[in-house]
Design a protein around this motif. Structure first.
Motif, short mmCIF file in Angstrom:
data_model
loop_
_atom_site.label_atom_id
_atom_site.label_comp_id
_atom_site.label_asym_id
_atom_site.label_seq_id
_atom_site.Cartn_x
_atom_site.Cartn_y
_atom_site.Cartn_z
N THR A 27 13.89 8.41 7.80
CA THR A 27 14.66 8.14 6.58
C THR A 27 15.57 9.29 6.15
O THR A 27 16.69 9.07 5.71
CB THR A 27 13.68 7.85 5.42
N ALA A 86 13.44 7.64 -9.48
CA ALA A 86 12.01 7.35 -9.32
C ALA A 86 11.59 7.51 -7.85
O ALA A 86 12.34 7.16 -6.94
CB ALA A 86 11.71 5.95 -9.82
N PHE A 87 10.39 8.03 -7.65
CA PHE A 87 9.83 8.24 -6.31
C PHE A 87 8.59 7.36 -6.19
O PHE A 87 7.66 7.49 -6.97
CB PHE A 87 9.49 9.72 -6.15
N TYR A 88 8.62 6.46 -5.22
CA TYR A 88 7.61 5.39 -5.17
C TYR A 88 6.55 5.54 -4.10
O TYR A 88 6.82 6.06 -3.01
CB TYR A 88 8.30 4.05 -4.89
N HIS A 89 5.37 5.01 -4.42
CA HIS A 89 4.32 4.83 -3.42
C HIS A 89 3.58 3.54 -3.75
O HIS A 89 3.65 3.05 -4.87
CB HIS A 89 3.30 5.97 -3.46
N GLU A 163 5.16 12.46 3.72
CA GLU A 163 5.14 11.02 4.01
C GLU A 163 5.25 10.86 5.52
O GLU A 163 6.23 11.28 6.11
CB GLU A 163 6.33 10.33 3.35
N PHE A 189 14.44 -3.85 8.03
CA PHE A 189 13.84 -2.55 7.72
C PHE A 189 14.83 -1.40 7.89
O PHE A 189 14.97 -0.55 7.01
CB PHE A 189 12.58 -2.33 8.57
N ASP A 193 15.68 1.11 4.88
CA ASP A 193 15.37 2.52 5.09
C ASP A 193 16.63 3.38 4.94
O ASP A 193 16.62 4.43 4.31
CB ASP A 193 14.78 2.66 6.50
N LYS A 201 18.60 3.83 -4.27
CA LYS A 201 17.25 3.30 -4.38
C LYS A 201 17.07 2.28 -5.50
O LYS A 201 15.96 1.80 -5.73
CB LYS A 201 16.26 4.46 -4.58
N ASP A 252 3.40 4.40 2.16
CA ASP A 252 4.82 4.12 1.96
C ASP A 252 5.03 2.67 1.54
O ASP A 252 4.35 1.76 2.03
CB ASP A 252 5.59 4.41 3.25
N ILE A 253 5.99 2.47 0.65
CA ILE A 253 6.21 1.12 0.13
C ILE A 253 6.89 0.20 1.15
O ILE A 253 6.85 -1.00 1.00
CB ILE A 253 7.04 1.16 -1.17
N PHE A 254 7.49 0.74 2.19
CA PHE A 254 8.18 -0.12 3.17
C PHE A 254 7.37 -0.33 4.45
O PHE A 254 7.26 -1.44 4.93
CB PHE A 254 9.53 0.49 3.57
N1 LIG Z 1 10.35 4.33 4.37
C1 LIG Z 1 11.07 4.32 3.27
N2 LIG Z 1 12.35 4.50 3.32
N3 LIG Z 1 10.45 4.14 2.10
C2 LIG Z 1 11.13 4.09 0.84
C3 LIG Z 1 11.19 5.43 0.19
C4 LIG Z 1 9.89 5.85 -0.38
C5 LIG Z 1 9.92 7.19 -1.02
N4 LIG Z 1 8.62 7.55 -1.43
C6 LIG Z 1 10.89 7.18 -2.19
O1 LIG Z 1 10.54 6.73 -3.26
O2 LIG Z 1 12.00 7.63 -2.05
#
Ligand SMILES: NC(=[NH2+])NCCC[C@H](N)C(=O)O
Length: 338
Positions: A27, A86-89, A163, A189, A193, A201, A252-254
């Protein structure tokens, strides 16, 4: 000799090549020329910035083969994630569905969208070119970041995360994403990504399922890869586990790849590294030692075979190694066996 140093403006062509080679699922190095140039600019200004707390700095290192001048790898540290977007999990946890009267008891896993790692320091962008995945190159790329964090602790958070790339095949299709794609996203995907990699995002907040997901309702293929790493990522996660990183249920969310975490003070390299006074001389021995100077913009790290005594106050380096680390006799070098 292999030397790790901050990226410079004239590394642009090399970075572009690495972005090509690293492929999808990687990514943080998307194939976008404008963005790669921005990454270099951002890193150069981060190293130059005077700061005593983690913010939006991003430190990008490259590994150079000094014999050819070729850049053969990258690694990076984000000082603090999620402070300007925002940073996601997904967090994996359990709920119990039980009925004593009916004598039914079921423990069910659920995935809950969260921003729990907001403000954490992130290790990222570790890539090493094919012919160079040997000797101590991977270790140097990864561990030199811990030396840097130790020497500039006020620039980083107490919690450090990484990650790890999740399971996907050579066409970029990921079993976990497939399920999301079918029900929520309608894009592949690599596209999703890529969009996150270039910082777009917003679509995550717009399209991501926001209520907890029962894992047993996912496709079997999707369930099977939760918390699993891509084959190529195995050495990297092993290294981090040996440093003291643990998996605490964040994925990871994806692609559902695991995120591992450690407190700065528990990271092995940070605990074990010691400062020595540099002596120049005949450096020979058979302990592979990670070495770093204590500089910021002129940060340099390498691995060399030395005779190493942890209790000594000085360490003998060859003139060549001292030069590569920009150190002179009497200066301080941080060292620990790898
Ligand atoms: N494999 C990925 N691209 N996942 C989405 C990004 C996840 C990452 N934690 C964020 O919030 O930026």
């Amino acid at each position: 000799m292999m030397i790790l140093r901050p990226i410079q403006q004239n590394d642009y062509a090399a970075l572009l090549k690495i972005a090509h080679e690293s492929g999808h699922g990687f990514t943080s190095l998307p194939l976008n020329e404008e963005l790669l140039q921005k990454k270099i600019d951002h890193s150069v200004s981060s190293f130059a910035k005077q700061t005593s707390q983690p913010g939006d700095e991003g430190y990008l290192f490259v590994l150079e083969d000094t014999e050819t001048g070729e850049v053969v790898g990258t690694s990076a540290i984000e000082a603090a994630v999620g402070l300007d977007d925002a940073f996601y999990h997904y967090h994996l946890s359990k709920v119990i569905h039980s009925s004593r009267t009916l004598d039914v008891y079921k423990a069910v896993d659920i995935l809950t969208l969260c921003n729990d790692y907001t403000g954490a320091t992130e290790l990222c962008t570790l890539f090493l070119k094919d012919g160079y995945r040997k000797n101590c190159n991977g270790k140097l790329l990864s561990k030199a970041r811990f030396m840097f964090i130790k020497q500039h602790e006020q620039r980083f958070a107490q919690t450090v995360i990484a990650e790890m790339r999740g399971v996907s095949d050579e066409n970029g299709s990921s079993p976990f994403w497939q399920w999301l794609e079918e029900h929520f996203f309608s894009m592949d995907f690599p596209t999703a990504d890529y969009l996150t990699g270039i910082g777009q995002k917003v679509f995550i907040a717009e399209l991501m399922p926001k209520y907890p997901i029962y894992v047993n309702l996912l496709s079997k293929d999707a369930q099977a890869v939760i918390g699993k790493v891509h084959d190529n990522t195995r050495p990297a996660i092993e290294l981090l586990k040996n440093e003291g990183f643990t998996f605490n249920g964040y994925v990871d969310i994806f692609d559902a790849g695991p995120t591992v975490e450690a407190k700065v003070d528990n990271i092995a390299t940070i605990r074990n590294a010691k400062d020595f006074k540099v002596e120049i001389g005949e450096a020979s021995g058979d302990t592979m030692v990670l070495l770093a100077n204590g500089k910021l913009e002129d940060y340099r790290a390498t691995v060399a075979a030395l005779s190493f005594d942890e209790r000594a106050s000085s360490l003998i380096l060859s003139q060549q190694i001292a030069d590569a680390l920009q150190l002179q006799s009497g200066d301080t070098v941080s060292a620990t066996p790898v």
